[in-house]
Design a protein around this motif. Structure first.
Motif, PDB file in Angstrom:
ATOM      1  N   GLN A  42      26.228  26.844  43.280  1.00 35.04           N
ATOM      2  CA  GLN A  42      25.953  28.032  42.456  1.00 35.04           C
ATOM      3  C   GLN A  42      27.039  29.098  42.647  1.00 35.04           C
ATOM      4  O   GLN A  42      27.451  29.748  41.687  1.00 35.04           O
ATOM      5  CB  GLN A  42      24.577  28.607  42.798  1.00 35.04           C
ATOM      6  N   VAL A  43      27.482  29.248  43.885  1.00 33.66           N
ATOM      7  CA  VAL A  43      28.560  30.205  44.166  1.00 33.66           C
ATOM      8  C   VAL A  43      29.833  29.776  43.432  1.00 33.66           C
ATOM      9  O   VAL A  43      30.528  30.599  42.828  1.00 33.66           O
ATOM     10  CB  VAL A  43      28.805  30.345  45.689  1.00 33.66           C
ATOM     11  N   LEU A  44      30.119  28.482  43.456  1.00 31.90           N
ATOM     12  CA  LEU A  44      31.279  27.962  42.748  1.00 31.90           C
ATOM     13  C   LEU A  44      31.188  28.274  41.254  1.00 31.90           C
ATOM     14  O   LEU A  44      32.173  28.709  40.646  1.00 31.90           O
ATOM     15  CB  LEU A  44      31.409  26.451  42.962  1.00 31.90           C
ATOM     16  N   GLU A  45      30.028  28.075  40.675  1.00 32.69           N
ATOM     17  CA  GLU A  45      29.860  28.383  39.252  1.00 32.69           C
ATOM     18  C   GLU A  45      30.065  29.873  38.972  1.00 32.69           C
ATOM     19  O   GLU A  45      30.645  30.248  37.949  1.00 32.69           O
ATOM     20  CB  GLU A  45      28.487  27.923  38.757  1.00 32.69           C
ATOM     21  N   THR A  46      29.614  30.709  39.889  1.00 34.72           N
ATOM     22  CA  THR A  46      29.831  32.154  39.738  1.00 34.72           C
ATOM     23  C   THR A  46      31.322  32.469  39.777  1.00 34.72           C
ATOM     24  O   THR A  46      31.828  33.261  38.957  1.00 34.72           O
ATOM     25  CB  THR A  46      29.085  32.931  40.842  1.00 34.72           C
ATOM     26  N   TYR A  47      32.050  31.844  40.717  1.00 27.77           N
ATOM     27  CA  TYR A  47      33.495  32.038  40.782  1.00 27.77           C
ATOM     28  C   TYR A  47      34.165  31.591  39.480  1.00 27.77           C
ATOM     29  O   TYR A  47      35.066  32.251  38.975  1.00 27.77           O
ATOM     30  CB  TYR A  47      34.109  31.264  41.946  1.00 27.77           C
ATOM     31  N   ARG A  48      33.736  30.462  38.945  1.00 30.71           N
ATOM     32  CA  ARG A  48      34.329  29.958  37.702  1.00 30.71           C
ATOM     33  C   ARG A  48      34.035  30.891  36.526  1.00 30.71           C
ATOM     34  O   ARG A  48      34.909  31.120  35.681  1.00 30.71           O
ATOM     35  CB  ARG A  48      33.815  28.546  37.409  1.00 30.71           C
ATOM     36  N   GLU A  49      32.831  31.416  36.463  1.00 33.60           N
ATOM     37  CA  GLU A  49      32.499  32.375  35.387  1.00 33.60           C
ATOM     38  C   GLU A  49      33.336  33.642  35.513  1.00 33.60           C
ATOM     39  O   GLU A  49      33.828  34.181  34.511  1.00 33.60           O
ATOM     40  CB  GLU A  49      31.009  32.707  35.423  1.00 33.60           C
ATOM     41  N   LEU A  50      33.490  34.110  36.744  1.00 30.58           N
ATOM     42  CA  LEU A  50      34.323  35.295  36.973  1.00 30.58           C
ATOM     43  C   LEU A  50      35.777  35.017  36.596  1.00 30.58           C
ATOM     44  O   LEU A  50      36.451  35.873  36.016  1.00 30.58           O
ATOM     45  CB  LEU A  50      34.221  35.730  38.437  1.00 30.58           C
ATOM     46  N   GLN A  51      36.235  33.801  36.880  1.00 32.16           N
ATOM     47  CA  GLN A  51      37.611  33.439  36.529  1.00 32.16           C
ATOM     48  C   GLN A  51      37.812  33.464  35.007  1.00 32.16           C
ATOM     49  O   GLN A  51      38.849  33.910  34.524  1.00 32.16           O
ATOM     50  CB  GLN A  51      37.955  32.054  37.106  1.00 32.16           C
TER      51      GLN A  51
END
Length: 112
Positions: A42-51
Motif C-alpha cells: 500500500q505504501v508503494l502504491e502511495t509512492y507511485r500515485e505521488l510520483q
C-alpha cells in the motif's frame, strides 16, 4: 522563478524514484522472510500515485516554459517577416540604412 520550480520538480521526481525502488526492495525482503507485504505494498502504491502527481506537475511547468519562450519568439518572427516584406523605399530610413550597411560590408570583403 519558473526555473526554480523546474529544478524542484526534478528533485522531487528523483527522490520519488529512490523511494519507489527502496520500497520494492522492502517488499521483496519481507516476502523472502515470510512476513506480510500488504501494508508495504500500500505504501508503494502511495509512492507511485505521488510520483504521478510530480510528473504531472513537471508537465505543467514545461508547458509554462514553452509559453514563455513561444510568445517572444512569435513576436520576433513577426517582426522579421515584416522587415523582409518591406522594400528599402517603404521600410523607412532605418531599413534603408541597414540594407546599405550590409551591402557595403558584403562588397568591402571583395575589394582588393
Amino acid at each position: 522563478m519558473i526555473l526554480e520550480h523546474l529544478a524542484e520538480a526534478k528533485r522531487h521526481i528523483a527522490l520519488g524514484e529512490r523511494h519507489i525502488a527502496r520500497q520494492i526492495e522492502i517488499i521483496d525482503m519481507l516476502g523472502r522472510h515470510g512476513h506480510p507485504t500488504e501494508l508495504a505494498t500500500q505504501v508503494l502504491e502511495t509512492y507511485r500515485e505521488l510520483q504521478i502527481t510530480h510528473l504531472t506537475h513537471l508537465d505543467h511547468i514545461h508547458k509554462e516554459l514553452e509559453q514563455e519562450v513561444a510568445e517572444p519568439l512569435h513576436f520576433a518572427k513577426s517582426a522579421v517577416a515584416h522587415l523582409r516584406s518591406c522594400s528599402a523605399s517603404d521600410g523607412g530610413p532605418l531599413i534603408a540604412a541597414e540594407r546599405t550597411r550590409l551591402l557595403n560590408l558584403r562588397t568591402s570583403h571583395f575589394d582588393p
